[in-house]
Design a protein around this motif. Structure first.
Motif, short mmCIF file in Angstrom:
data_model
loop_
_atom_site.label_atom_id
_atom_site.label_comp_id
_atom_site.label_asym_id
_atom_site.label_seq_id
_atom_site.Cartn_x
_atom_site.Cartn_y
_atom_site.Cartn_z
N TRP A 31 -8.22 0.44 0.66
CA TRP A 31 -7.34 -0.69 1.40
C TRP A 31 -7.21 0.13 2.55
O TRP A 31 -7.37 -0.24 3.86
CB TRP A 31 -6.03 -0.89 0.62
N THR A 32 -6.75 1.38 2.56
CA THR A 32 -6.62 2.25 3.83
C THR A 32 -7.99 2.41 4.67
O THR A 32 -7.78 2.16 5.91
CB THR A 32 -6.42 3.79 3.55
N LYS A 88 0.81 -1.38 -0.04
CA LYS A 88 0.03 -0.14 -0.04
C LYS A 88 1.04 1.42 0.02
O LYS A 88 1.07 1.75 1.07
CB LYS A 88 -0.69 0.00 1.17
N CYS A 100 -5.79 2.04 -3.02
CA CYS A 100 -5.11 2.79 -1.82
C CYS A 100 -6.34 3.35 -0.92
O CYS A 100 -6.47 3.10 0.22
CB CYS A 100 -4.01 3.87 -2.03
#
Lengths: 376, 376, 376, 376
Positions: B224-225, B209, B221
Motif C-alpha cells: 500500500w505504501t 494504513k 502496508c
C-alpha cells in the motif's frame, strides 16, 4: 530527636474492583512538613512480584519521621493490588494483566501534541512557577478526561491514570521496581544526568525523550518537551526542576529488610541533594558507577530451549567470549553435545538474568550494559 | 471429478524450541497446480485458543483436491505450537506469551522508511511484475536479517518472522482468527473495500494504513505504501494485486466441522473472484453486510467488577439505551442494588463479548460496530 | 403479598487474607422466620468459575421475601473470594488453589472414628433432638480445634472449615456448583433417594457413604454413620432428618438470570417438601428423571491429544458405538487420518464435557451416566 | 581409564500427546555392564520446575562411563515433558497438571490387597529370586491392565504408570526432586534406615508404610508389604533387597553444574555401598546427619497474608521462640504494627521455605524437622 513538625496523613484510594465487586484499595501516606520544599511522589510494586520497594518505603517512613523535612512526600506502596494477588503456582504473576497480557507499566498518559500546543500559550514574561502551575492543571485535566470517557478504560490504563493523577503534582517521582535476578540500577533521563551521582546505585541507564508508556517517562516527557519548545520559542533556557526515575532495587519475589534500609538511604541522599533533608547526614555513597546509553542496554535472547545455568552474575564485568550461560541438552547427556555454552558477544556487564533455569527459545536470558562508561 | 493436476507437498518448519530442547514444528501444506495464478497464504491459530481456522483449512484442503486450481495455495494450520499448548485450567492461554504477556500477533515486520527508500529505486518504465519481484526480495532480506541478528529475538517475534517469510511471497494472505464469543467478521484494508462482497461474512471492518504489528498489516502496508509512493512519484495508478485480511470465524475454544465447511466455502468464493477457481461453483452468499470504519469499532469496558450476564448477542442490532449486560452485586442481593444494568451508549452491533461471567473493572465487555453502514 | 415476619440479617465473615494483607470477606444472608422449622444452609461458588449459583441465591432471596417461611435459611453466595478472583487469560482459574493445585472442595472435616466413639456415649432413652444437639456440639468443637491448631492450616482447608462451621448447624445443606459444559444434575446420598423427585433436576447420582473431602459428604457422612452405629447398638431405626446435596446447575463461566430463576424454583419445591414453604405454590416439575449409582458415573478420557468437536450434547441419550467426539489431526489434514472418531463404549448419557476444544491426551472429555435407570 | 564393558542404549518413550497431537517423548539412557548386579532406576523432574536432577543424571552418566559397573542403570531425565513446558510468567508451573491441579507425583499404582493375595500364593520353599520375579510379573501386569482400560486414564496417572513400568523392574529406585528454597534432604522408608549413612545428605526423613501415590512409596510399599505378609505366614525374615527413595537436591528453578556433581557423588557412594561400584573410590561423606520421623516433619502455615522475609535459612538449627519470618503490613507502615514476627513454635530445623515473598494466609511458609535426632 529533632522537634519535627511532620504530619502524616494516611488514606486509601480505590484503583479497581475485583470480580466479587469489591473495591481494591491502595494506601497513600502523605507526609507534610511546615517548611516549604519540593513535592516528592514514590510508588512501589506496580509490577506485583517486585515487592522490595515496599520495604524501602517502610524504611523511608521510619527515617522521615525522625528528622526535619522541607516539602512534601507522598508514598504509595503496593500500588497495584491486582498484580500483587495473582498467583500462578508459588510465584506472583505480577508483570502483566493475566486477562490480556497488558504490562502494568505501559498505560500512563502523555500527549506530545498537547504539550506543543500549550507551549504556544506561554507568554514571554510569564513566571516559571506560573507556567508550571498552569501546565500541571492542563495535563491533569487531560488525565481526568481520559479517566471519565464514556466507553470506559482498560484495567491497567485505569490503574495507571489514577496513580498518575497523584504523581503529576510532584516535582520528583520515583517508581520503585525490581529486576528478575538483578543488581541495583536506575533509569535516568538524559537531561538529569547529574542525578547519577546523587543516588548510591552503581549502574545507570540514560534514556532519551521517548515515551513508551511507563510512569517515569509520563512524568518527565511533558516537562522536557515543554522546556525544549520554550527554549525554541524564546531562545533561552528553562528549568522546571522536575525529575523522574525508575529505580530497580534488586531482585523480584524477595523481601529483605536490611537491604531495604540501604536503598532507603540512597533515596534520602538524593532528597538531601534536592535540599529536602540535612545533607550532612545523608551523603550518596562513594562508589564506582557505570553508565550506559539506552540504545546500548541490550537484551540477549537464547536461540534454543533447554535448562540453563547462569554463569555470569549481575554486576560482574565480562569480557567478549567469556561464558555467560551453559545449557543442558537432555537428549544428548551421554555425548559431547550435552552442554552448549553461550558466550558474551562483546565486553559487557550483565545487569539482570531470567529467574528460571527452564527456557524456551527466544527467552530474554540477560540484559547487559555494552559500550558502558565510568561515571566520574 | 475433474482431472486435477494439483500436487500437495507437506512439510514441517521449526518455529521454536521448548524447555526440553525439542523443536516445535508447524505443518505446511503447499498446493501447486500446473496452471498459473495468484499465490495464496492461509494460516490459523496464531492465537492458540482460536482453533476453528484449523477446521476451515481442513475443509479447504478437501475442496481444493477436487477441482481445478489456478495458482498456488500454502496452508499453515496450528501455526503457533507454543500458544496451542499452554493450558491454564481447562482453557488455552493462547493469546500471549505466558512468560511476558507479548501478544502472539504483534511481532511481524514492517519498515515504512525502507519502503519509501525502495520507491526511489523504481524506474519510470520498470514493469510492475519486476517491481513486485524486486520489492519482495528486499523485504524478505530485511526479515532474514532480523531473524539472524546476533543478540537473538524474542519468542513471539521469532515465530512471527518465520511465518512472515512464507507469507510475504503470497499475493493473498488470510490470517484465520476467532473472537472470544463472537459473530463472524473480517478486517479489510480500505484500499480493498471491494473484497467485502467477495466473502460470505456479514460484518466488515475497514482499516487504514496503520501498522500495529499484525500479520495482515505487515502484508498489506508495504504494498500500500509502495503504491502511494509510486503514484506520488509518477503521477499514475499502481496496483500490485496484493490483499491481506484477518478473518474472525466465530468463537474461540470451539471446533465445529459443519460451520468450518461454510467458512471454507466463503474463502473459496473469494478465491474464485480472484480467478483461481471456477466462479460458477463458488459464489459469495447473498446476504446483508454491514461495514464500519476502524475508528468506529469501539470497545466497551466495564467500570465495575462483578458477575455478568451478556444480554445482547453478537450480531444483534441494539438501539441506544437498550440493556447490553446485567451485573450481579453479591453484597447487595437482598436490596434494589442487586443488579446493575449496562446500557448501549448509542446504536450499535455487538460483534463479540468477553467469554467469562466474572469480570474485574476495566474488562473489555463488548466490541461494537457504531456508526455502521450497510454495504450494498 | 403475605404479611411475612421474615427478618434478613446480612453480615460478612473473613475467610482468608490476600497478599496485600487484606481480609477476604464472604457475605452471609441469614433469613429467620418467627415460625419454627428446619435450618437450611446454601452456598455457591466454592469453585470460583461456577457462578450461576449466585444468581440462584439471588432469586431464592427474592422469592423467600414474599411468602411465609418456617425455619431458617442461611445463604452464602460467592463463598470463595480467592477462587473467584484468579484470572488466567479471560477465564477464571477457580477449581483449585493456583499455588498448589488443591481442589477448593476437598478440605472439609470428617472423622469417622470420632463418630463411632460418640455413638458409644448415646444412652438408650436419649431423645433424638438431644442426640442431635450434643453431636453437633462435638463435631463443631472438632472443627474449631482444627481451625486453631498452632502450626496453622492450608488456605483451602481453612476456608472449607470456616464455611463448615456455618453449614454444620443446618439440617439441609445445598452446595451449588456448575459443570464445565453441563446439563443439570444432582448428587444425592443413597439414604435420601426420595429427594430425587423433590427437585426439578433430570439427572441424579446416588452416592454411597464415602468421604472424599467435599461439603455434602462432610455434612451427611457424620449423621449417616451415627445413624448406622446407633441402629447397630440399639436395634432400631434412627432418623436425624439431615440431608446434604451437591447441585450442579448448568455450565460454569455463565450467568443467566432466567435459568437461575428456574433453579431457584427447583430448590423452593424441595424446601416445600420439607414443610418450610406452602407446598401448593411449589411443586417439583413433572419430568423424566434418570438415576445412576456413583460407580457407574464414568469419566471418558481421551487417549490422544488434538482439537475436539464435542458431538454428543449433555443430556442426550447415546447408544453404544455412536460418535461422541471427533478429533482433528493437524498433521494429517490431506489424508484419511485427518479425523479420529471417539465412540461411545456403551449406552450412556453424557452429563458434561470438557469446555475447550484443545486437549492433551488424558483429558476428561466426558462424564457419563452408564447403567442408568429411570426414576419413577 | 579402566577397560569398561559398559554399553549405553539411548531410546525415547512417548508418555503423552499434546494439543497439537504430537507425542511427548522422554529420553531413557540404559546402561548395562557385563557383570551382574542390582538394577537401578533413577528419574528426575517429575515436577517440572525441579530441574537440578537432570544435571545430577548428566554427572552420573559421565562418572559411570569411566569405571567398572556391576549391574544395570536406567536414567530417565526430564521425565515429565508436560510439566517442564508449562510457563506461567517467568517460572515453570511444574508441580501439578495446570488443567485440573493433579500433583504429578500422586498417580502411581499400589494395590495392597493384591499383595496380600499374592502372598498367599507363595510356597514355603519357594526361592526368594523366584518370588521376586513372579511378584514383579504380577505387579507389572496390574499396571499394564490399568494403562489399557477402555475408558482411558488421566494425564498424570498415565504418565506415572508408564514410568512405573520401567521403575518396577529395578531393585533401587531414586526419584530426584527439589524443594522450593531448600536444603538437601532425603525420604527413607523406615525399613531401610541404614541407607541414611550411605548418601551424603544431612537431613533424613523416615517414612512409614503408607501409600499416598508417590513413586518411592509405589516402589517400596509392595515389597515391604509382601515381606511382612510372608514373615507372618512363615515366621521368618524375608529380604527382597528393594529400596526406593525420594531425594531432594536443593532448590527448584535452578541449574548448578558444580552442585550437581556433588549430588552425583552422593548417589555413587550409595551405589558403591550396594556393591555396584568400587567402594574405595566412592565413600559417603563424613558429616553430621539429622533424622526425623515423618509425623514430626511439620508444615508451618501463615495465618495472615502479606510480604514475607524468610529470616531462618534452610538447614539452620532454630530454637523455640526465635524469629522465623517477618511480615510487612503495607497498611500500617507508619506505626508499630508495620511488621509482624512469626516465631518458631518449638526447636526445629527449617528444611525448605516458600519461594515467594508474597503470601496469602494459609501459605506453607516452612517445612521443619521437629523432635529430630542425630544419626550416628
Amino acid at each position: 530527636m529533632p522537634s519535627s513538625s511532620l504530619s502524616i496523613n494516611k488514606y486509601h484510594i480505590a484503583v479497581a474492583q475485583n470480580a466479587s465487586g469489591r473495591n481494591l484499595n491502595v494506601p497513600v501516606y502523605h507526609l507534610t512538613s511546615n517548611t516549604s520544599g519540593p513535592k516528592v511522589y514514590i510508588q512501589s510494586s506496580i509490577h506485583g512480584a517486585e515487592v522490595q520497594g515496599n520495604v524501602v518505603i517502610y524504611h523511608l517512613l521510619q527515617a522521615l519521621k525522625q528528622q526535619p523535612l522541607k516539602g512534601e512526600v507522598i508514598l504509595v506502596p503496593n500500588c497495584n493490588p491486582v498484580g500483587t494477588n495473582i498467583k500462578a503456582g508459588e510465584y506472583t504473576l505480577g508483570r502483566f494483566d493475566p486477562v490480556n497480557g497488558t504490562n502494568w507499566n505501559r498505560g500512563y498518559h502523555y500527549d506530545e501534541q498537547a504539550v506543543v500546543s500549550f507551549a504556544q500559550t506561554v507568554e514571554e514574561r510569564e513566571d516559571v512557577s506560573d507556567i508550571k502551575s498552569r501546565f500541571r492543571q492542563v495535563c491533569k485535566e487531560a488525565i481526568t478526561k481520559k479517566l471519565e470517557q464514556s466507553w470506559g478504560l482498560g484495567l491497567a490504563q485505569g490503574l495507571n491514570l489514577t496513580l498518575q493523577q497523584l504523581a503529576f503534582d510532584a516535582d520528583i517521582v520515583l517508581d520503585l521496581h525490581n529486576g528478575p535476578v538483578s543488581t541495583r540500577h536506575i533509569y535516568i533521563p538524559e537531561y538529569a544526568k547529574h542525578a547519577a551521582k546523587q543516588f548510591s546505585i552503581p549502574h545507570c541507564i540514560f534514556i532519551p525523550k521517548v515515551f513508551a508508556g511507563a510512569l517515569d517517562e509520563a512524568c518527565f516527557c511533558p516537562w522536557w518537551t515543554l522546556q525544549i519548545e520554550l527554549e525554541k520559542r524564546f531562545g533561552r533556557a528553562f528549568d522546571f526542576g522536575v525529575e523522574a526515575f525508575t529505580v530497580e532495587m534488586g531482585s523480584q519475589e524477595v523481601i529483605e529488610f536490611d537491604e531495604g534500609k540501604k536503598d532507603a538511604q540512597s533515596i534520602l541522599a538524593y532528597l538531601a541533594c534536592k535540599g529536602m533533608l540535612d545533607d550532612k547526614q545523608h551523603q550518596p555513597q562513594s562508589m564506582q558507577r557505570f553508565g550506559v546509553m539506552l540504545k546500548d542496554y541490550k537484551t540477549l535472547f537464547t536461540d534454543f530451549g533447554g535448562m540453563v545455568e547462569y554463569c555470569a552474575q549481575p554486576g560482574e564485568h565480562i569480557s567478549k567470549g567469556e561464558i555467560l550461560a551453559k545449557v543442558l541438552n537432555i537428549d544428548e547427556l551421554e555425548n559431547e553435545r550435552a552442554i552448549d555454552e553461550i558466550k558474551a558477544p562483546c565486553d559487557l556487564i550483565p545487569i539482570l538474568h531470567f529467574p528460571s533455569a527452564s527456557v524456551l527459545s527466544g527467552t530474554q536470558l540477560y540484559k547487559c550494559f555494552t559500550q558502558y562508561f565510568e561515571i566520574s
